[in-house]
Design a protein around this motif. Sequence first.
Motif, mmCIF file in Angstrom:
data_model
loop_
_atom_site.group_PDB
_atom_site.id
_atom_site.type_symbol
_atom_site.label_atom_id
_atom_site.label_comp_id
_atom_site.label_asym_id
_atom_site.label_seq_id
_atom_site.Cartn_x
_atom_site.Cartn_y
_atom_site.Cartn_z
ATOM 1 N N ALA A 9 -14.213 -4.827 10.279
ATOM 2 C CA ALA A 9 -13.258 -3.777 10.609
ATOM 3 C C ALA A 9 -13.975 -2.436 10.766
ATOM 4 O O ALA A 9 -14.950 -2.160 10.058
ATOM 5 C CB ALA A 9 -12.189 -3.660 9.525
ATOM 6 N N THR A 10 -13.486 -1.623 11.671
ATOM 7 C CA THR A 10 -13.980 -0.253 11.787
ATOM 8 C C THR A 10 -13.463 0.552 10.595
ATOM 9 O O THR A 10 -12.277 0.472 10.246
ATOM 10 C CB THR A 10 -13.483 0.381 13.094
ATOM 11 N N ARG A 11 -14.334 1.306 9.961
ATOM 12 C CA ARG A 11 -13.932 2.075 8.785
ATOM 13 C C ARG A 11 -13.618 3.520 9.190
ATOM 14 O O ARG A 11 -14.443 4.199 9.783
ATOM 15 C CB ARG A 11 -15.034 2.052 7.736
ATOM 16 N N LEU A 12 -12.400 3.954 8.845
ATOM 17 C CA LEU A 12 -11.990 5.332 9.090
ATOM 18 C C LEU A 12 -11.246 5.802 7.839
ATOM 19 O O LEU A 12 -10.029 5.776 7.758
ATOM 20 C CB LEU A 12 -11.086 5.412 10.326
ATOM 21 N N ASP A 13 -12.024 6.191 6.850
ATOM 22 C CA ASP A 13 -11.486 6.513 5.528
ATOM 23 C C ASP A 13 -10.697 7.831 5.579
ATOM 24 O O ASP A 13 -11.246 8.877 5.925
ATOM 25 C CB ASP A 13 -12.647 6.619 4.536
ATOM 26 N N VAL A 14 -9.402 7.754 5.207
ATOM 27 C CA VAL A 14 -8.570 8.959 5.213
ATOM 28 C C VAL A 14 -8.550 9.638 3.845
ATOM 29 O O VAL A 14 -7.878 10.657 3.662
ATOM 30 C CB VAL A 14 -7.120 8.627 5.648
ATOM 31 N N GLY A 15 -9.281 9.084 2.869
ATOM 32 C CA GLY A 15 -9.319 9.671 1.540
ATOM 33 C C GLY A 15 -8.028 9.437 0.776
ATOM 34 O O GLY A 15 -7.298 8.479 1.039
ATOM 35 N N ASP A 16 -7.747 10.311 -0.190
ATOM 36 C CA ASP A 16 -6.530 10.210 -1.008
ATOM 37 C C ASP A 16 -6.424 8.835 -1.662
ATOM 38 O O ASP A 16 -5.370 8.198 -1.634
ATOM 39 C CB ASP A 16 -5.290 10.500 -0.158
ATOM 40 N N HIS A 17 -7.522 8.390 -2.276
ATOM 41 C CA HIS A 17 -7.501 7.090 -2.954
ATOM 42 C C HIS A 17 -6.817 7.233 -4.314
ATOM 43 O O HIS A 17 -6.924 8.270 -4.975
ATOM 44 C CB HIS A 17 -8.921 6.573 -3.162
ATOM 45 N N ALA A 18 -6.120 6.186 -4.726
ATOM 46 C CA ALA A 18 -5.471 6.173 -6.039
ATOM 47 C C ALA A 18 -5.316 4.720 -6.474
ATOM 48 O O ALA A 18 -5.115 3.827 -5.640
ATOM 49 C CB ALA A 18 -4.109 6.857 -5.991
ATOM 50 N N PRO A 19 -5.403 4.442 -7.776
ATOM 51 C CA PRO A 19 -5.326 3.056 -8.245
ATOM 52 C C PRO A 19 -3.913 2.483 -8.161
ATOM 53 O O PRO A 19 -2.925 3.217 -8.098
ATOM 54 C CB PRO A 19 -5.776 3.166 -9.705
ATOM 55 N N THR A 20 -3.845 1.168 -8.163
ATOM 56 C CA THR A 20 -2.557 0.480 -8.256
ATOM 57 C C THR A 20 -2.231 0.251 -9.736
ATOM 58 O O THR A 20 -3.046 0.539 -10.624
ATOM 59 C CB THR A 20 -2.596 -0.859 -7.507
ATOM 60 N N ASP A 21 -1.044 -0.294 -10.009
ATOM 61 C CA ASP A 21 -0.584 -0.456 -11.387
ATOM 62 C C ASP A 21 -1.007 -1.769 -12.037
ATOM 63 O O ASP A 21 -0.833 -1.952 -13.240
ATOM 64 C CB ASP A 21 0.943 -0.375 -11.438
ATOM 65 N N VAL A 81 -8.090 2.838 4.051
ATOM 66 C CA VAL A 81 -8.308 3.008 2.609
ATOM 67 C C VAL A 81 -8.873 1.706 2.059
ATOM 68 O O VAL A 81 -8.614 0.623 2.600
ATOM 69 C CB VAL A 81 -7.003 3.377 1.844
ATOM 70 N N PRO A 82 -9.650 1.748 0.977
ATOM 71 C CA PRO A 82 -10.215 0.526 0.413
ATOM 72 C C PRO A 82 -9.137 -0.335 -0.243
ATOM 73 O O PRO A 82 -8.052 0.144 -0.594
ATOM 74 C CB PRO A 82 -11.220 1.051 -0.621
ATOM 75 N N ALA A 83 -9.446 -1.599 -0.422
ATOM 76 C CA ALA A 83 -8.459 -2.556 -0.924
ATOM 77 C C ALA A 83 -7.945 -2.222 -2.311
ATOM 78 O O ALA A 83 -6.790 -2.528 -2.642
ATOM 79 C CB ALA A 83 -9.053 -3.964 -0.921
ATOM 80 N N ASP A 84 -8.775 -1.597 -3.151
ATOM 81 C CA ASP A 84 -8.348 -1.336 -4.531
ATOM 82 C C ASP A 84 -7.570 -0.036 -4.677
ATOM 83 O O ASP A 84 -7.189 0.357 -5.781
ATOM 84 C CB ASP A 84 -9.546 -1.347 -5.478
ATOM 85 N N SER A 104 -2.083 -5.873 -8.500
ATOM 86 C CA SER A 104 -3.522 -5.624 -8.663
ATOM 87 C C SER A 104 -4.090 -5.074 -7.364
ATOM 88 O O SER A 104 -5.002 -4.240 -7.360
ATOM 89 C CB SER A 104 -4.234 -6.918 -9.065
ATOM 90 N N VAL A 105 -3.559 -5.554 -6.249
ATOM 91 C CA VAL A 105 -3.741 -4.940 -4.930
ATOM 92 C C VAL A 105 -2.403 -5.037 -4.214
ATOM 93 O O VAL A 105 -1.603 -5.934 -4.481
ATOM 94 C CB VAL A 105 -4.835 -5.631 -4.073
ATOM 95 N N VAL A 106 -2.141 -4.093 -3.338
ATOM 96 C CA VAL A 106 -0.970 -4.144 -2.450
ATOM 97 C C VAL A 106 -1.502 -3.809 -1.060
ATOM 98 O O VAL A 106 -1.439 -2.675 -0.594
ATOM 99 C CB VAL A 106 0.128 -3.147 -2.883
ATOM 100 N N ILE A 107 -2.067 -4.818 -0.415
ATOM 101 C CA ILE A 107 -2.766 -4.627 0.855
ATOM 102 C C ILE A 107 -1.743 -4.587 1.989
ATOM 103 O O ILE A 107 -1.001 -5.541 2.206
ATOM 104 C CB ILE A 107 -3.792 -5.746 1.094
ATOM 105 N N GLN A 108 -1.727 -3.472 2.704
ATOM 106 C CA GLN A 108 -0.721 -3.273 3.735
ATOM 107 C C GLN A 108 -1.346 -3.345 5.122
ATOM 108 O O GLN A 108 -2.333 -2.669 5.410
ATOM 109 C CB GLN A 108 -0.017 -1.935 3.510
ATOM 110 N N ILE A 109 -0.735 -4.185 5.968
ATOM 111 C CA ILE A 109 -1.242 -4.431 7.313
ATOM 112 C C ILE A 109 -0.222 -3.974 8.329
ATOM 113 O O ILE A 109 0.913 -4.460 8.348
ATOM 114 C CB ILE A 109 -1.570 -5.917 7.544
ATOM 115 N N GLU A 110 -0.604 -3.017 9.157
ATOM 116 C CA GLU A 110 0.221 -2.599 10.286
ATOM 117 C C GLU A 110 -0.308 -3.301 11.533
ATOM 118 O O GLU A 110 -1.472 -3.131 11.905
ATOM 119 C CB GLU A 110 0.150 -1.078 10.485
ATOM 120 N N THR A 111 0.553 -4.077 12.168
ATOM 121 C CA THR A 111 0.157 -4.833 13.349
ATOM 122 C C THR A 111 0.637 -4.136 14.606
ATOM 123 O O THR A 111 1.804 -3.733 14.696
ATOM 124 C CB THR A 111 0.751 -6.251 13.294
ATOM 125 N N LEU A 112 -0.253 -3.961 15.559
ATOM 126 C CA LEU A 112 0.098 -3.316 16.823
ATOM 127 C C LEU A 112 1.028 -4.239 17.604
ATOM 128 O O LEU A 112 0.594 -5.171 18.278
ATOM 129 C CB LEU A 112 -1.172 -3.032 17.631
#
Length: 287
Positions: A9-21, A81-84, A104-112
């Motif tokens: 995947a192309t990485r385009l980090d938007v920052g604003d990282h925060a942990p999940t619960d 954003v990273p997976a964690d 532990s992760v909530v991986i969100q996928i937006e499909t075109l």
Amino acid sequence: MPDLWMPGATRLDVGDHAPTDGGPAKAIAHITWDDNGTAAKPIPLEPYENLVGYFGRNDAGKKAAPHILWDPFVGRFTQFVPADSRSKSLADSAGGTRTNRAGSVVIQIETLFFPYCQWNGKTYARLVDTPCKGWPELLAWVRSWGVPDTWPMGRPTNFNSNRSEAIWASKGGWYAHAHVPENDHQDPGSWPAFDASQEDDMPTPRDLWAYKGTDVPYDAYAYLLDSNRRIIALSTQVAALSATVGTLADKLGEDVDTAEVVAAVKAAIAAAVVKVDVTVDDLTPGA
């Protein structure tokens, strides 16, 4: 540890990282739904680069950026954003049920994708009708983070909502945006299978006919039922016409007024004619 960034995947980090619960690992299926096509008026697919720019460089888009943007036509991916880390693609009311952080992760996928989009001259009504290129690679990466191959609220087959806070809080797996508490979106409508043996399990009756375009206030299934009722009415009237013609035929040997016979036939035909005009441009039941 699994890869924080999806391989390839192309990485385009938007920052604003925060942990999940913590809790059951989840993946959320979205479609970009950046436009609204219909069977009568399909619309060209939005360029992938436009969505990359929106989520990766636009201030408003960054606030809703998913983990992954997936192009199922070409097999391209961009990760924001990273997976964690949680992303913010889901609505999450203050003090209510956790959504973006609920696992532990909530991986969100937006499909075109949006219903009745056009790509390379072909129209696609459902996501599963697209080439779904890159799906095996995306699934493998999501699996590596412990997300099980299951849909706790059912694999999406339509644009109906089905939400349960109890299931959401307790079970890991894949969820449609239409399954997530505190949200009102109804996507993705369909999603590729975990393996080839499941490809034929997408229901074909009413639920797959339930899509409504912006200018069509009812679903295709209702239209089919209405057309069937009209055909039955036509059959009944044709039977009545046949009986009338039979009665007239019995009189052929009698001394009858020809004008009277002609008038009777015209009246019977007029009574039997029912307009059944099925086109993609006029889909109004009962018209």
